[in-house]
Design a protein around this motif. Sequence first.
Motif, PDB file in Angstrom:
ATOM      1  N   SER A  14       0.813  -1.219   0.000  1.00 48.11           N
ATOM      2  CA  SER A  14       0.000   0.000   0.000  1.00 48.11           C
ATOM      3  C   SER A  14       0.852   1.276   0.000  1.00 48.11           C
ATOM      4  O   SER A  14       0.340   2.379   0.022  1.00 48.11           O
ATOM      5  CB  SER A  14      -0.934   0.007   1.205  1.00 48.11           C
ATOM      6  N   ARG A  15       2.178   1.128  -0.074  1.00 49.04           N
ATOM      7  CA  ARG A  15       3.072   2.287  -0.150  1.00 49.04           C
ATOM      8  C   ARG A  15       3.485   2.570  -1.610  1.00 49.04           C
ATOM      9  O   ARG A  15       4.086   3.589  -1.909  1.00 49.04           O
ATOM     10  CB  ARG A  15       4.303   2.008   0.748  1.00 49.04           C
ATOM     11  N   TRP A  16       3.139   1.632  -2.527  1.00 50.74           N
ATOM     12  CA  TRP A  16       3.661   1.729  -3.891  1.00 50.74           C
ATOM     13  C   TRP A  16       2.576   1.650  -4.972  1.00 50.74           C
ATOM     14  O   TRP A  16       1.473   1.196  -4.705  1.00 50.74           O
ATOM     15  CB  TRP A  16       4.618   0.553  -4.172  1.00 50.74           C
ATOM     16  N   GLY A  17       2.965   1.999  -6.179  1.00 48.58           N
ATOM     17  CA  GLY A  17       2.185   1.610  -7.346  1.00 48.58           C
ATOM     18  C   GLY A  17       2.487   0.136  -7.553  1.00 48.58           C
ATOM     19  O   GLY A  17       3.636  -0.277  -7.439  1.00 48.58           O
ATOM     20  N   ILE A  18       1.453  -0.684  -7.819  1.00 53.69           N
ATOM     21  CA  ILE A  18       1.649  -2.147  -7.921  1.00 53.69           C
ATOM     22  C   ILE A  18       1.189  -2.655  -9.299  1.00 53.69           C
ATOM     23  O   ILE A  18       0.144  -2.238  -9.812  1.00 53.69           O
ATOM     24  CB  ILE A  18       0.886  -2.868  -6.778  1.00 53.69           C
ATOM     25  N   PHE A  19       2.010  -3.536  -9.877  1.00 56.38           N
ATOM     26  CA  PHE A  19       1.717  -4.069 -11.218  1.00 56.38           C
ATOM     27  C   PHE A  19       0.938  -5.371 -11.168  1.00 56.38           C
ATOM     28  O   PHE A  19       1.140  -6.193 -10.260  1.00 56.38           O
ATOM     29  CB  PHE A  19       3.027  -4.428 -11.943  1.00 56.38           C
ATOM     30  N   LYS A  20       0.117  -5.566 -12.193  1.00 52.54           N
ATOM     31  CA  LYS A  20      -0.342  -6.910 -12.534  1.00 52.54           C
ATOM     32  C   LYS A  20       0.324  -7.196 -13.872  1.00 52.54           C
ATOM     33  O   LYS A  20       0.160  -6.425 -14.829  1.00 52.54           O
ATOM     34  CB  LYS A  20      -1.860  -6.919 -12.677  1.00 52.54           C
ATOM     35  N   LEU A  21       1.088  -8.270 -13.942  1.00 56.44           N
ATOM     36  CA  LEU A  21       1.845  -8.537 -15.166  1.00 56.44           C
ATOM     37  C   LEU A  21       1.075  -9.475 -16.091  1.00 56.44           C
ATOM     38  O   LEU A  21       0.328 -10.343 -15.640  1.00 56.44           O
ATOM     39  CB  LEU A  21       3.218  -9.113 -14.813  1.00 56.44           C
ATOM     40  N   LYS A  22       1.292  -9.255 -17.410  1.00 58.17           N
ATOM     41  CA  LYS A  22       0.544 -10.034 -18.397  1.00 58.17           C
ATOM     42  C   LYS A  22       1.388 -11.172 -18.964  1.00 58.17           C
ATOM     43  O   LYS A  22       1.008 -12.317 -18.940  1.00 58.17           O
ATOM     44  CB  LYS A  22       0.098  -9.083 -19.505  1.00 58.17           C
ATOM     45  N   LYS A  23       2.591 -10.803 -19.443  1.00 55.32           N
ATOM     46  CA  LYS A  23       3.365 -11.791 -20.185  1.00 55.32           C
ATOM     47  C   LYS A  23       4.843 -11.482 -20.038  1.00 55.32           C
ATOM     48  O   LYS A  23       5.251 -10.317 -20.121  1.00 55.32           O
ATOM     49  CB  LYS A  23       2.963 -11.632 -21.658  1.00 55.32           C
ATOM     50  N   ARG A  24       5.640 -12.510 -19.805  1.00 53.59           N
ATOM     51  CA  ARG A  24       7.077 -12.308 -19.678  1.00 53.59           C
ATOM     52  C   ARG A  24       7.703 -12.180 -21.065  1.00 53.59           C
ATOM     53  O   ARG A  24       7.432 -12.989 -21.949  1.00 53.59           O
ATOM     54  CB  ARG A  24       7.642 -13.519 -18.945  1.00 53.59           C
ATOM     55  N   LEU A  25       8.496 -11.144 -21.274  1.00 47.77           N
ATOM     56  CA  LEU A  25       9.141 -10.957 -22.586  1.00 47.77           C
ATOM     57  C   LEU A  25      10.525 -11.585 -22.589  1.00 47.77           C
ATOM     58  O   LEU A  25      10.942 -12.206 -23.541  1.00 47.77           O
ATOM     59  CB  LEU A  25       9.263  -9.460 -22.905  1.00 47.77           C
ATOM     60  N   ASP A  26      11.255 -11.375 -21.497  1.00 50.23           N
ATOM     61  CA  ASP A  26      12.551 -12.029 -21.297  1.00 50.23           C
ATOM     62  C   ASP A  26      12.852 -12.003 -19.802  1.00 50.23           C
ATOM     63  O   ASP A  26      11.984 -11.614 -19.008  1.00 50.23           O
ATOM     64  CB  ASP A  26      13.661 -11.368 -22.147  1.00 50.23           C
ATOM     65  N   LYS A  27      14.067 -12.355 -19.426  1.00 50.50           N
ATOM     66  CA  LYS A  27      14.396 -12.546 -18.011  1.00 50.50           C
ATOM     67  C   LYS A  27      13.942 -11.393 -17.089  1.00 50.50           C
ATOM     68  O   LYS A  27      13.363 -11.612 -16.045  1.00 50.50           O
ATOM     69  CB  LYS A  27      15.907 -12.770 -17.895  1.00 50.50           C
ATOM     70  N   ASN A  28      14.192 -10.162 -17.515  1.00 46.92           N
ATOM     71  CA  ASN A  28      13.909  -9.040 -16.621  1.00 46.92           C
ATOM     72  C   ASN A  28      12.776  -8.122 -17.074  1.00 46.92           C
ATOM     73  O   ASN A  28      12.584  -7.056 -16.484  1.00 46.92           O
ATOM     74  CB  ASN A  28      15.176  -8.196 -16.433  1.00 46.92           C
ATOM     75  N   ASN A  29      12.080  -8.502 -18.136  1.00 46.29           N
ATOM     76  CA  ASN A  29      11.070  -7.594 -18.675  1.00 46.29           C
ATOM     77  C   ASN A  29       9.749  -8.305 -18.937  1.00 46.29           C
ATOM     78  O   ASN A  29       9.732  -9.376 -19.521  1.00 46.29           O
ATOM     79  CB  ASN A  29      11.586  -6.978 -19.980  1.00 46.29           C
TER      80      ASN A  29
END
Length: 271
Positions: free
Chosen positions: A166-181
């Motif tokens: 609750s201190r941050w903007g939080i992501f919901k991720l859709k699809k991994r593109l590569d190791k870090n993205n």
Amino acid sequence: MIKQAIIPLAGLGTRLLPLTSVFAKELLPINGKPGIEYILDECINSGIKEIIFIISKKKEMIKKYFYNDKFYKEIIKKKKDKRIINEYKKILKYKKMVKFVYQNKPLGTGDAVLKTKKLIKEKYFLMLLPDDLIIKKNCSNSMIKIHNKYKSSVIASMTVNKNSVSRWGIFKLKKRLDKNNSLIEDVIEKPLIKKAPSNKAVIGRYILPKKIFNKLSKQKPGKGGEIHITDAIQKLIHENEKFIAHNFSGMYLDCGTMNGYIKSSLEISKL
Ligand code: G1P
């Protein structure tokens, strides 16, 4: 190409009181150097040519820091001190790159971004939040490379403790593109723990599209009555704009809190 960066600097810095009661937090020294200079160096070392500071009347001290020529010239004339001459040269280098715009009411990061609308020339620009220091690896540089590869917007991301979502903007991720993205499906500003879609947080480095200004100019205040950049990003994502979360590999230092500020000096002194 990403050539312009913007830095919101109008915040009051209440989390660092009493240090910020008469002083701009971005000028506070971190291991002997004002915090803002670390941010400027990160920009310069990633190929940025112009940096727009969003300040307020209360933060004019920041402008003065870069426009104190008369003072430097008089001292240098009297003392001919090598160290001071070099410091002044560095200030002159920064000054050439920096422009100032004003946000006199603290209406949020989204509102700060909107103040730069007329100055942004390219299709994409970089934004850095000065409380977020990232050391050991240039995060902006890595993000620009990802932007060049995928031709999309990019936001820095870090896994945080589940209890602190609750201190941050939080992501919901859709699809991994590569190791870090990964592609982002949703981003929510400071959600309640039970509503958070993950514990992947937004950290203050963003490559944003110019079209975000259209969203911001129509945006109503969100959480805490502020205009959040997160809400404008969420709107663009829902219109199929591609945003990538980049899991950066540098070390994150939260200079906006007292503990983080103290820790940042210790960590930087070890470099
Ligand atoms: C801002 C953003 C938030 C982000 C954070 C990173 O919050 O609104 O989404 O996670 O920076 O530091 P603030 O720190 O201004 O409360």
